[in-house]
Write a protein that holds these residues in place. Structure first.
Motif, PDB file in Angstrom:
ATOM      1  N   ALA A  81      -7.118  10.159  -1.800  1.00  0.00           N
ATOM      2  CA  ALA A  81      -6.517   9.713  -3.064  1.00  0.00           C
ATOM      3  C   ALA A  81      -6.737   8.223  -3.279  1.00  0.00           C
ATOM      4  N   LEU A  82      -6.631   7.436  -2.191  1.00  0.00           N
ATOM      5  CA  LEU A  82      -6.859   5.999  -2.295  1.00  0.00           C
ATOM      6  C   LEU A  82      -8.294   5.692  -2.721  1.00  0.00           C
ATOM      7  N   ARG A  83      -9.243   6.483  -2.152  1.00  0.00           N
ATOM      8  CA  ARG A  83     -10.637   6.265  -2.575  1.00  0.00           C
ATOM      9  C   ARG A  83     -10.800   6.563  -4.054  1.00  0.00           C
ATOM     10  N   GLY A  84     -10.102   7.557  -4.517  1.00  0.00           N
ATOM     11  CA  GLY A  84     -10.175   7.877  -5.936  1.00  0.00           C
ATOM     12  C   GLY A  84      -9.577   6.779  -6.802  1.00  0.00           C
ATOM     13  N   ILE A  85      -8.432   6.244  -6.305  1.00  0.00           N
ATOM     14  CA  ILE A  85      -7.785   5.156  -7.066  1.00  0.00           C
ATOM     15  C   ILE A  85      -8.699   3.932  -7.139  1.00  0.00           C
ATOM     16  N   ARG A  86      -9.304   3.587  -5.962  1.00  0.00           N
ATOM     17  CA  ARG A  86     -10.205   2.421  -5.961  1.00  0.00           C
ATOM     18  C   ARG A  86     -11.412   2.664  -6.872  1.00  0.00           C
ATOM     19  N   SER A  87     -11.896   3.884  -6.884  1.00  0.00           N
ATOM     20  CA  SER A  87     -13.014   4.222  -7.760  1.00  0.00           C
ATOM     21  C   SER A  87     -12.608   4.065  -9.223  1.00  0.00           C
ATOM     22  N   GLY A 113       0.819  -1.208   0.000  1.00  0.00           N
ATOM     23  CA  GLY A 113       0.000   0.000   0.000  1.00  0.00           C
ATOM     24  C   GLY A 113       0.856   1.263   0.000  1.00  0.00           C
ATOM     25  N   MET A 114       0.255   2.408   0.444  1.00  0.00           N
ATOM     26  CA  MET A 114       0.942   3.713   0.505  1.00  0.00           C
ATOM     27  C   MET A 114       1.260   4.069   1.950  1.00  0.00           C
ATOM     28  N   MET A 115       2.439   4.728   2.108  1.00  0.00           N
ATOM     29  CA  MET A 115       2.841   5.229   3.420  1.00  0.00           C
ATOM     30  C   MET A 115       3.437   6.626   3.259  1.00  0.00           C
ATOM     31  N   ILE A 116       3.173   7.522   4.273  1.00  0.00           N
ATOM     32  CA  ILE A 116       3.750   8.873   4.299  1.00  0.00           C
ATOM     33  C   ILE A 116       4.789   8.891   5.408  1.00  0.00           C
TER      34      ILE A 116
END
Length: 807
Positions: free
Chosen positions: A221-227, A179-182
């Motif tokens: 951003a993750l919600r957008g990617i999943r969408s 996944g993504m990490m900051i």
């Protein structure tokens, strides 16, 4: 009355068939025209009515004696009617896309069931090929790639904007498989935990606040990617469906045009098309998946759901079906759902549905033996339910009986239109009619078969036709005219009457087949009279062991039978033995005694509980005859006993009542009976000699005994005159009669018989009720008077002694 006047002439002892009267030289001369057999007009009328009468409650019961060809005759006439009817529909089972556990049926015109199966199979192969090809095509891949590329561009834009915001806040965006990490950064490089811990408190607090804001932006951003991913899948699915619908729809339209007159098929095709679109991924695979680990095969895409199970194919029928079910078990009648083992469990689907006799007979006729049907668990009640509901349900027998309930297929019941024809004996019909309320409602037509027919030229021709048909169907040798004539005579022997012929056609067939065997054994190319005689004799020889044993016991006088001399109170009766497959008769010694008393006629067999009701009735009739004949003006003061000597089994029937009465009359008159003459017949209260059964067997049985001991010319048999037409004696008996060595006497009244047996005139009663002197009846009456007087005097003496004792 003399013996000669009652003696039966030799030419009346058998019904003959003149070979020249047949009009043929051999069986090959008989025209094998299409003709129905044989003299069952009454039954045929009932069958015809039942077959033509509409309604599910007008089923038939064909009743008749055993071995009269019940099944053959019913099948023959039903097939004649069935040929004029059109073949019924084909029936198929297919997958039910709405309710998978309930396969649906399709009804199609005759011969279209297999066509639909072939059309669907060809359609599936074409679909597999075309769909695979189109999804491997360059155009599809370009369009799919364009959709994927556009989505990927939007995805990258989202990630790029997020990454800029992260970098501006002194963080870096780490993207990995998980996944993504900051992560906080310094000089563009991620900081480790030690570096972060070394920062001042205020700096750590600031980084924490910035991190929380960036986390929110990352989640967005993750919600957008999943969408975008979902949108990509939907667009690819839409693309696949559009392409598949075009390909599938084009081929489905061809099927819909072919089956436009079948709404059921059109509905099925529509549901199948929707299901194919829904499961389009299964069609993309070109080759089956390779086996998995542990040698366990992986499940291939399920194309079985699109197959057609042709349950009934009537394409080869010419007319309505006529089905004979010889083993009417529940699955054989109503069908079954087979199961296969898979991975240690039982598996089934609609393609494993198998038809029963009702399915095959649907639209036609089903013939079943009643005794077999009733003896099969669950079949009778289920058949009645099917007739009542007019449908065929395929269910597990255990579930039908309510024993267990398991999850399995429940196919839609198929509409039923059938005529059920039960075959059985009349007794079974009466039992069902009396004790099964549904039977009389559903089987309203009874067709009764006879076991014999009158011997006429027409029926003789029918018999010849049947014999010729047997020879043709069984590939037997030809039969000459003398052999044919002997078979006609044999038919009369089976019927037990000179003027009738037996309709036990299987017996006739067996005779012809066995005669063919014996002719071939002798190397002949034609079945002759001697072969027919050989077959008859050999058949008898295979079953007459009991008869031979009794004959041996008579010969060595273990069983005492006199065929010579004269004895008071003793006569030879004739007893019939029925072994089922073989019937014969032998003489039996009947003796009587008579003394004064009031017991009447005592039947020793009855007292010993060794006689049946009919025999008891005969004794009571005999006693009534004695009262009417000799005791009109006074009581019958008689105590007589009568018995069958050396008889150790049950006795029934009244055919010995004449002989028993002769023995009593001999005893009362003290006149001896000629032991060379045997007697059979039933007596009435008026002294009439009534006909009995098995007269030919009885004469033959006594003749055999006399022949072994030597024919004296004084031996013979007394029979009822009404039995003369029943005589079908062997040629050796007739020859002995012609030579005066044996005699057959036919009488109508007891007086005629007693004169033959004793040689003493019976005498007729005058108006005053007396018989002439020197007659047997007068001697009997005088003896009975003496007995009565003796009883009266004894009673008076007893009363006097009683009076003296009281005084």
């Amino acid at each position: 009355m003399g013996r000669k006047s009652k003696e039966v002439a030799a030419n009346k002892l058998r019904g003959w068939c003149d070979p020249d009267s047949l009009g043929v030289q051999s069986a090959k001369d008989i025209s094998l025209r299409k003709q129905l057999l044989v003299a069952q007009d009454k039954a045929v009328k009932g069958i015809t009515f039942g077959l033509k009468m509409p309604g599910s409650d007008y089923n038939l019961y064909v009743a008749g004696p055993d071995r009269t060809g019940l099944t053959f005759i019913a099948k023959t006439y039903i097939e004649k009617v069935a040929k004029k009817a059109p073949p019924p529909s084909d029936w198929c089972y297919v997958y039910n896309f709405q309710e998978p556990d309930t396969p649906r049926f399709l009804e199609l015109r005759t011969g279209m069931g297999l066509k639909l199966k072939e059309d669907i199979a060809r359609f599936l192969e074409e679909i597999k090929t075309e769909i695979h090809d189109v999804f491997e095509s360059e155009g599809y891949n370009k369009e799919k790639e364009a959709i994927t590329k556009a989505t990927k561009t939007k995805r990258n834009e989202l990630i790029s904007r997020l990454e800029k915001r992260v970098n501006a806040g002194s963080f870096v965006l780490n993207i990995s498989q998980t996944g993504m990490m900051i992560i906080p950064s310094k000089d563009g490089k991620p900081m480790d935990d030690e570096s972060i811990a070394a920062l001042p408190e205020e700096e750590r607090k600031r980084l924490q606040e910035v991190s929380q804001d960036l986390q929110k932006e990352m989640k967005e951003a993750l919600r957008g990617i999943r969408s975008l991913d979902r949108e990509l899948k939907e667009k690819i699915k839409e693309l696949d469906n559009k392409i598949a619908l075009y390909r599938v729809g084009h081929l489905i339209e061809e099927l819909e045009a072919t089956y436009k007159d079948f709404p059921q098929v059109l509905d099925y095709l529509k549901e199948m098309k929707d299901d194919i679109i829904l499961k389009i991924d299964d069609f993309k695979q070109k080759q089956p998946i390779t086996p998995g680990t542990f040698l366990m095969p992986q499940i291939e895409p399920g194309f079985t759901r699109y197959e057609v199970n042709v349950l009934i194919d009537n394409s080869k029928l010419k007319g309505a079906p006529v089905i004979i079910e010889t083993n009417p078990t529940y699955p054989n009648i109503f069908g079954r759902i087979e199961k296969h083992a898979q991975f240690g469990t039982l598996f089934t689907d609609f393609t494993m549905i198998k038809p029963g006799a009702l399915h095959r007979a649907n639209g036609g006729y089903l013939i079943i033996k009643a005794i077999d049907l009733l003896g099969s668990l669950g079949s009778w009640n289920a058949l009645k339910r099917a007739i009542k509901n007019r449908d065929i349900r395929i269910e597990d027998l255990a579930e039908e009986m309510g024993f267990i309930s398991t999850k399995t297929l429940k196919p839609m019941p198929i509409p039923l239109s059938v005529k059920v024809v039960l075959i059985g004996d009349p007794y079974m019909y009466h039992l069902l009619y009396s004790f099964d309320s549904d039977f009389k409602k559903m089987f309203k037509v009874k067709a009764q078969l006879d076991d014999n027919t009158k011997k006429s030229n027409r029926q003789i021709k029918n018999y010849l036709f049947y014999i010729a048909k047997v020879c043709e169907e069984e590939h037997l040798l030809d039969i000459d005219k003398k052999g044919l004539a002997r078979i006609i005579e044999y038919a009369s022997e089976l019927a037990g009457n000179q003027q009738k012929m037996s309709l036990k056609l299987p017996e006739i067939k067996d005779l012809v087949v066995e005669a063919d065997f014996w002719a071939k054994e002798q190397g002949r190319t034609l079945i002759e009279l001697r072969d027919i005689e050989k077959a008859i004799d050999e058949k008898m020889g295979r079953s007459n062991l009991t008869e031979k044993k009794i004959q041996e016991m008579i010969e060595d006088e273990t069983l005492h039978i006199q065929t010579k001399g004269n004895v008071v109170g003793q006569v030879n009766g004739l007893s019939l033995y029925d072994l089922g497959d073989y019937t014969f008769a032998k003489p039996i010694r009947i003796t009587a005694t008579a003394t004064p008393g009031k017991e009447g006629v005592v039947d020793i067999e009855r007292e010993a509980k060794m006689s049946g009701n009919v025999h008891t009735k005969g004794i009571l009739i005999m006693e009534s005859y004695l009262k009417n004949k000799y005791a009109l003006d006074k009581p019958l003061a008689l105590s007589a006993s009568v018995t069958f000597e050396q008889s150790y089994g049950m006795i029934d029937g009244d055919s010995a009542s004449v002989a028993e009465l002769f023995a009593i009359l001999s005893c009362l008159s003290n006149k001896p009976i000629n032991q060379g003459i045997a007697v059979t017949g039933s007596v009435s209260q008026l002294g009439e000699c009534q006909p009995i059964g098995g007269v030919t067997k009885k004469i033959q049985g006594y003749f055999d005994v006399c022949k072994v001991r030597g024919l004296t010319g004084a031996q013979g048999v007394i029979i009822p005159k009404r039995n003369m037409n029943d005589l079908m004696l062997k040629k050796e008996v007739i020859s002995a009669v012609e030579k005066g060595k044996f005699h057959i006497y036919a009488i109508e009244h007891m007086d005629e018989g007693i004169e033959i047996l004793t040689g003493f005139k019976a005498g007729k009663r005058d108006k005053k009720g007396n018989y002439p002197k020197n007659t047997l009846n007068n001697l009997v009456m005088q003896r009975l008077k003496a007995m009565s007087e003796s009883i009266r005097e004894s009673e008076q003496k007893t009363r006097r002694k009683a009076k003296e004792w009281r005084g």
